[in-house]
Design a protein around this motif. Sequence first.
Motif, short mmCIF file in Angstrom:
data_model
loop_
_atom_site.label_atom_id
_atom_site.label_comp_id
_atom_site.label_asym_id
_atom_site.label_seq_id
_atom_site.Cartn_x
_atom_site.Cartn_y
_atom_site.Cartn_z
N LEU A 547 -33.09 -15.81 -32.65
CA LEU A 547 -31.66 -15.93 -32.37
C LEU A 547 -30.95 -14.65 -32.84
O LEU A 547 -31.24 -14.16 -33.94
CB LEU A 547 -31.06 -17.14 -33.10
CG LEU A 547 -31.63 -18.51 -32.71
CD1 LEU A 547 -30.99 -19.61 -33.56
CD2 LEU A 547 -31.43 -18.80 -31.23
N VAL A 548 -30.06 -14.14 -32.01
CA VAL A 548 -29.39 -12.86 -32.31
C VAL A 548 -27.89 -13.03 -32.15
O VAL A 548 -27.42 -13.64 -31.17
CB VAL A 548 -29.90 -11.75 -31.37
CG1 VAL A 548 -29.24 -10.42 -31.74
CG2 VAL A 548 -31.41 -11.64 -31.42
N HIS A 549 -27.13 -12.52 -33.11
CA HIS A 549 -25.67 -12.56 -33.01
C HIS A 549 -25.24 -11.79 -31.76
O HIS A 549 -25.76 -10.71 -31.47
CB HIS A 549 -25.05 -11.93 -34.27
CG HIS A 549 -23.59 -12.21 -34.43
ND1 HIS A 549 -22.63 -11.62 -33.63
CD2 HIS A 549 -22.92 -13.03 -35.29
CE1 HIS A 549 -21.44 -12.04 -33.99
NE2 HIS A 549 -21.58 -12.91 -35.01
N GLN A 550 -24.26 -12.34 -31.05
CA GLN A 550 -23.85 -11.75 -29.77
C GLN A 550 -23.34 -10.31 -29.90
O GLN A 550 -23.44 -9.52 -28.95
CB GLN A 550 -22.76 -12.61 -29.14
CG GLN A 550 -21.47 -12.69 -29.94
CD GLN A 550 -20.38 -13.48 -29.24
OE1 GLN A 550 -20.58 -13.93 -28.11
NE2 GLN A 550 -19.24 -13.65 -29.90
N ASP A 551 -22.82 -9.94 -31.06
CA ASP A 551 -22.31 -8.57 -31.24
C ASP A 551 -23.43 -7.54 -31.20
O ASP A 551 -23.16 -6.33 -31.08
CB ASP A 551 -21.57 -8.44 -32.58
CG ASP A 551 -20.24 -9.20 -32.58
OD1 ASP A 551 -19.91 -9.78 -31.53
OD2 ASP A 551 -19.57 -9.22 -33.63
N LEU A 552 -24.70 -7.99 -31.31
CA LEU A 552 -25.83 -7.06 -31.30
C LEU A 552 -26.48 -6.95 -29.92
O LEU A 552 -27.51 -6.30 -29.77
CB LEU A 552 -26.89 -7.51 -32.32
CG LEU A 552 -26.44 -7.63 -33.77
CD1 LEU A 552 -27.58 -8.16 -34.65
CD2 LEU A 552 -25.95 -6.28 -34.29
N ASN A 554 -25.82 -5.31 -27.24
CA ASN A 554 -25.97 -3.96 -26.67
C ASN A 554 -26.36 -2.93 -27.72
O ASN A 554 -26.25 -1.73 -27.49
CB ASN A 554 -24.65 -3.54 -26.00
CG ASN A 554 -24.35 -4.36 -24.77
OD1 ASN A 554 -25.24 -4.61 -23.96
ND2 ASN A 554 -23.10 -4.81 -24.63
N ASN A 555 -26.83 -3.42 -28.85
CA ASN A 555 -27.16 -2.54 -29.96
C ASN A 555 -28.54 -1.92 -29.75
O ASN A 555 -29.48 -2.58 -29.30
CB ASN A 555 -27.13 -3.35 -31.27
CG ASN A 555 -27.13 -2.46 -32.49
OD1 ASN A 555 -28.11 -1.78 -32.74
ND2 ASN A 555 -26.04 -2.51 -33.25
N ASP A 556 -28.66 -0.63 -30.06
CA ASP A 556 -29.96 0.05 -29.91
C ASP A 556 -31.03 -0.58 -30.80
O ASP A 556 -32.21 -0.58 -30.45
CB ASP A 556 -29.81 1.55 -30.27
CG ASP A 556 -29.02 2.30 -29.22
OD1 ASP A 556 -28.93 1.79 -28.08
OD2 ASP A 556 -28.52 3.39 -29.53
N PHE A 557 -30.59 -1.11 -31.94
CA PHE A 557 -31.54 -1.75 -32.85
C PHE A 557 -32.29 -2.89 -32.16
O PHE A 557 -33.51 -3.02 -32.29
CB PHE A 557 -30.79 -2.25 -34.09
CG PHE A 557 -31.27 -3.58 -34.61
CD1 PHE A 557 -32.49 -3.70 -35.26
CD2 PHE A 557 -30.50 -4.73 -34.43
CE1 PHE A 557 -32.93 -4.92 -35.74
CE2 PHE A 557 -30.94 -5.94 -34.90
CZ PHE A 557 -32.15 -6.05 -35.56
N LEU A 558 -31.56 -3.73 -31.40
CA LEU A 558 -32.20 -4.86 -30.72
C LEU A 558 -33.17 -4.37 -29.65
O LEU A 558 -34.28 -4.91 -29.50
CB LEU A 558 -31.15 -5.77 -30.10
CG LEU A 558 -31.69 -6.99 -29.35
CD1 LEU A 558 -32.48 -7.90 -30.29
CD2 LEU A 558 -30.55 -7.78 -28.69
#
Length: 716
Positions: A547-552, A554-558
């Motif tokens: 599960l990933v927080h929606q703010d991440l 478009n994050n490069d980390f994800l």
Amino acid sequence: MDPIRAFLIDVKRLIVKVGTAVVTRHDGRLAVGRLGALCEQLKELNSQGYEVVLVTSGAVGLGRQRLRYRKLVNSSLADLQNPQVELDGKGCAAVGQNSLMALYDTLFSQLDVTSSQHLVKDSDFRNDSFREQLSETVKSLLALKVIPVFNENDAVSTRRTPYEDSSGIFWDNDSLAGLLAMEVKADLLVLLSDVEGLYSGPPSDPNSKLIHTYIKEKHQAEITFGDKSRLGRGGMTAKVDAAVCAASSGIPVVITSGYATDNIIKLLQGKPVGTLFHKDAHLWTSVNEVDAREMAVAARECSRRLQAMSSEDRRKLLLDVADALEANESLIMAENEADVAAAKADGYEKALISRLALKPGKIAGLAKSIRVLADMEEPISRIAKRTELADGLILEKTSCPLGVLLIVFESRLDALGQIASLAIRTGNGLLLKGGKEARRSNAILHKIITSAIPDSVGDKLIGLVASREDIPDLLKLDDVIDLVIPRGSNSLVSQIKNSTKIPVLGHADGVCHVYIDKSANPDMAKKIVRDAKIDYPAACNTMETLLVHQDLSNNDFLKELLAELRREGVTLYGGPRASSLLNLPRAQSLHREYSSLACTVEFVDDVGAAIDHIHQHGSSHTDCIVTEDHEVAEMFLHRVDSAAVFHNASTRFCDGARFGLGAEVGVSTSRVHARGPVGVEGLLTTRWILRGSGQVVDGDQGVTYSHKDLPLQTQI
């Protein structure tokens, strides 16, 4: 598939005999629904290329019912007041045969199957020419996909009465079916009855047990037969006689229920249906094999002797077990390699083979965990509470073993060693049933461990259940088995829970989550997720949903994290939101335990949504949050209702050895008794010990209660 019955999948020609109790209802009328289901099964077999011959009873019973009705209609009031004369059996047979065959013809015609009628007498088989011609006729009909329907022609029988005379070549339709099976060289004879098979006593007796494989040398003297058939001639006695005769001639026989709508099809798939008779049965199972109850009772008796040992002697026993395992490591590995090779040849899934294989260092690790157990504080008779009830009246609450445990597990080889050592440490008796894919490995581990148990305790302390057929009998023993712990698939756990009154401890699924909060340290999150998924994908504590927080989103980390997982061979599936945003294939279900290099990815709005997702789609096993926000972490830790909840740590830590429990029998998601990794504490219960000096209640008149807590002291 039951390995003993694997030969059934090669059957081509079979004789099916249906008894009177199946053909008719209790009032004597035809059981049209059961006959329709039977004809549908035979039609299905016919279309699959099986050659089927049907031998049917029921004509006499059906004819009697019809003639009684006709007699009643034609009787005057004076006739009804006179004693009723029993109807002639031969007349009943003549009337009933016509109706019975008309029904078979109608049912088979509706299914686009052609049947033929054959009425035979005992005297016919004294003629060699008749037997030869009969065999040729049946073979030619079978080649044309016709289903021959046989019945003894009771209407013209030369017997004194079709219910009393048992002389001749055959004497009822059961023995006729056996004779036909031999004449046409059938591959299998199926005798359909109104019960599941042959029982050790009358089926109505709750102490009677279904016999899965009949061994003449063992069962002939043990079985007590109930009443004969309510309508037919022979009942179970006749079926057993016919089955023994046919089996001794080389034709396998199965007695099973004709009430079930698919028993014949299940049987031909090799499933454990009914009672099997086979000429080699005595080679498959020891005549002196201990039955389920005897095994459980023996384990209890041995456990009591184990509890009577000193703490130091029990400790030494565990150390001896650890030494024996290490000394025989090469032998264990050889047997395990044979199991793995057989599993690969049989086409087992990679996840199962991964769990089955003993990795290098596994035996050494097992021995180490057993030694940790041995050095733990003595768990038995530990005083948890001491209370002075009154002057000179001391009450102690102490720990004690549960009694006898039944553990059913699949594949994982270290499970047997861990569970056995925990049972010894806690003074419990133990019955083990491993998967058939690990038969050799389990057998050698059991032999090595029990060889270390002293004669003063007895090697029956730990019983290894050889056949899956014994499990239903064991699950009925709620008076001698105290706890069942299934370790395996969802279907295994659910099946056991639905089949027993014995308390069941365990979990059905391991759908573990890792939630990456928006404040998570990226490097830490990558490290935890990779470990939770890749360290041991087949384990029940591996991550199945990320599960990933929606703010991440478009994050490069994800993107980097998902790329790393793919490089490790992980197949990614998406929930409704992630599949669209990340262009992932849609997950079939958000409650999915892959037990392999695969996982589901989904986005959530915040920690509250993550908690809701876990409660809706999780399995209450192990769930983790990765975050640097202390308030968010505490919210997750206190609100997620799972057996184990972690902050900034891999789900793979949910393990008895890693928790310092020494070993575990499994992970429980139950909310009763034990939860999470179940080690020593989970296999103990409590009892009360009261020490007095002659006190009596006497209406509480002579006792002054103090109920004062006392300091704890170790029980000697």
